[in-house]
Design an enzyme around this catalytic site. Sequence first.
Site, PDB file in Angstrom:
ATOM      1  CG  ASP A 171      -9.060   4.965   6.184  1.00 24.18           C
ATOM      2  OD1 ASP A 171      -8.431   5.744   5.812  1.00 24.18           O
ATOM      3  OD2 ASP A 171      -8.339   3.658   6.151  1.00 24.18           O
ATOM      4  NE  ARG A 175      -5.398   7.067   5.071  1.00 25.37           N
ATOM      5  CZ  ARG A 175      -6.061   8.067   4.768  1.00 25.37           C
ATOM      6  NH1 ARG A 175      -5.311   9.156   4.932  1.00 25.37           N
ATOM      7  NH2 ARG A 175      -6.491   8.314   5.559  1.00 25.37           N
ATOM      8  CG  ASN A 176      -7.048   3.634   2.163  1.00 25.49           C
ATOM      9  OD1 ASN A 176      -5.716   2.808   2.255  1.00 25.49           O
ATOM     10  ND2 ASN A 176      -7.471   4.063   3.006  1.00 25.49           N
ATOM     11  CG  ASP A 189      -7.340   0.159   3.556  1.00 23.92           C
ATOM     12  OD1 ASP A 189      -8.086  -0.664   4.066  1.00 23.92           O
ATOM     13  OD2 ASP A 189      -6.825   0.893   3.854  1.00 23.92           O
TER      14      ASP A 189
HETATM   15  P1  ADP Z   1      -4.025  -0.945   4.542  1.00 14.61           P
HETATM   16  O1  ADP Z   1      -5.133  -1.164   5.914  1.00 14.61           O
HETATM   17  O2  ADP Z   1      -2.428  -1.783   4.993  1.00 14.61           O
HETATM   18  O3  ADP Z   1      -3.607   0.057   4.774  1.00 14.61           O
HETATM   19  P2  ADP Z   1      -4.128  -1.043   1.531  1.00 14.61           P
HETATM   20  O4  ADP Z   1      -5.655  -2.006   1.406  1.00 14.61           O
HETATM   21  O5  ADP Z   1      -5.199   0.333   2.202  1.00 14.61           O
HETATM   22  O6  ADP Z   1      -3.950  -2.086   3.353  1.00 14.61           O
HETATM   23  O7  ADP Z   1      -3.194  -2.108   1.475  1.00 14.61           O
HETATM   24  C1  ADP Z   1      -2.091  -0.604   1.121  1.00 14.61           C
HETATM   25  C2  ADP Z   1      -1.659  -0.621   0.132  1.00 14.61           C
HETATM   26  O8  ADP Z   1      -1.306  -2.544  -0.711  1.00 14.61           O
HETATM   27  C3  ADP Z   1      -2.078   0.560  -0.547  1.00 14.61           C
HETATM   28  O9  ADP Z   1      -1.961   1.190  -0.345  1.00 14.61           O
HETATM   29  C4  ADP Z   1      -1.563   0.354  -1.960  1.00 14.61           C
HETATM   30  O10 ADP Z   1      -0.135   0.533  -2.094  1.00 14.61           O
HETATM   31  C5  ADP Z   1      -1.049  -1.899  -2.098  1.00 14.61           C
HETATM   32  N1  ADP Z   1      -2.496  -2.265  -2.469  1.00 14.61           N
HETATM   33  C6  ADP Z   1      -3.280  -2.333  -1.793  1.00 14.61           C
HETATM   34  N2  ADP Z   1      -4.382  -2.774  -2.616  1.00 14.61           N
HETATM   35  C7  ADP Z   1      -3.842  -3.719  -3.718  1.00 14.61           C
HETATM   36  C8  ADP Z   1      -4.052  -4.342  -4.769  1.00 14.61           C
HETATM   37  N3  ADP Z   1      -5.491  -4.772  -5.035  1.00 14.61           N
HETATM   38  N4  ADP Z   1      -2.956  -3.866  -6.165  1.00 14.61           N
HETATM   39  C9  ADP Z   1      -2.392  -3.185  -5.597  1.00 14.61           C
HETATM   40  N5  ADP Z   1      -1.633  -2.059  -4.702  1.00 14.61           N
HETATM   41  C10 ADP Z   1      -2.737  -3.068  -4.027  1.00 14.61           C
HETATM   42 MG    MG Z   2      -4.579   1.854   3.722  1.00 14.05          MG
END
Ligand code: ADP
Ligand code: MG
Length: 334
Positions: A171, A175-176, A189
């Site tokens: 993925d 966005r990730n 992610d």
């Molecule tokens: P999902 O599986 O729901 O897509 P993500 O791991 O991509 O989950 O996290 C969702 C959102 O949370 C990210 O796009 C970011 O905005 C925020 N986020 C995730 N991990 C972090 C982190 N370590 N520090 C700051 N923000 C984070």
């Molecule tokens: Mg994500």
Amino acid sequence: MDNNHLQLSEETSINEKEEPADEWEFPRHRLRIFNIVGEGAFGQVWRANAIDIDGKKGESTVAVKTLKENASEKEKSDLLQELAVMKGLGAHPHVVRLLACCTEKEPTLVIMEFVSLGKLQQFLRDSRAERHYGNTHGGSKFLTSRDLTHFAFQVARGMEFLSSNGIIHRDLAARNILITEERTCKVADFGFARDVGGTHVYERKSDGRLPIRWMAPESLYDDIFSVKSDVWSFGVLLWEVVTLGSTPYPGLSAGDVMRKVRGGHRLEKPEHCRRELYNIMYYCWEAEPSARPDFEEVVALLERLLCTETDYIELERFPDHSYYNVQHLDGEKL
Ligand code: ADP
Ligand code: MG
């Protein structure tokens, strides 16, 4: 429901059966949860303070990933899978680092380093405004060609590290990727990621919402994921960086994208992108997976561009209006 309140533990647990302590386990009472920083369909990420974590005395800001109450067994197992992948990884400057977890009871909490500026995708989109309004105040997002090439290079370094550890991300998209105040990019992610061990290939058995626009043809049509399908996605991510966070294949539906990509159609060269840089993305989109570069080679190609003074992305020619951002497309991950 109160969205700003995360219940850290169930009110009553019948017996406090202790799991064997794992080096990653962290006591919940040493966490103070603040605000939500990101949210998906089933997951939430919170900013929190942790006391005495990661070998540091006192308070540290951390990110805590958990599931919403409506999460299914599948999502629960995906979060545990994500945790398992992160536990197996050593530290790398371009990969978000796991600090600890709370898994002895629900809700499961995955505690990671906090990456303060959030998603690269949003950061790139926000930077467009700076082009019009200048950068008179602090914290400017004004970006140069070199900054953008450097972001791509850092992501490639993170992916080189993951692939050398047998991890397929599946993925990879802007966005990730998360970005720090020092403008360091980190791959995040791992909800979809798999450790493929010796086989180097993963066949998906079930599905959910899919990142169609980032997927290689063999993933779209045959459910096959490998380092080389991650390389394809990296090429799309490179296009996102060059276009300051545009949605790939603007104007095409997911079905159109699938058909056209199979027929050999590729994302076009943005006018403000030099051929040398576009060639790298194009190389990532070879129809035959084995003909694509590996991340080591991508790193080397980008490094070569960084060694010159040339602006490979002519931002003064960026046509703001001609790239629009699709916010919702049914059943698609964007
Ligand atoms: P999902 O599986 O729901 O897509 P993500 O791991 O991509 O989950 O996290 C969702 C959102 O949370 C990210 O796009 C970011 O905005 C925020 N986020 C995730 N991990 C972090 C982190 N370590 N520090 C700051 N923000 C984070
Ligand atoms: Mg994500």
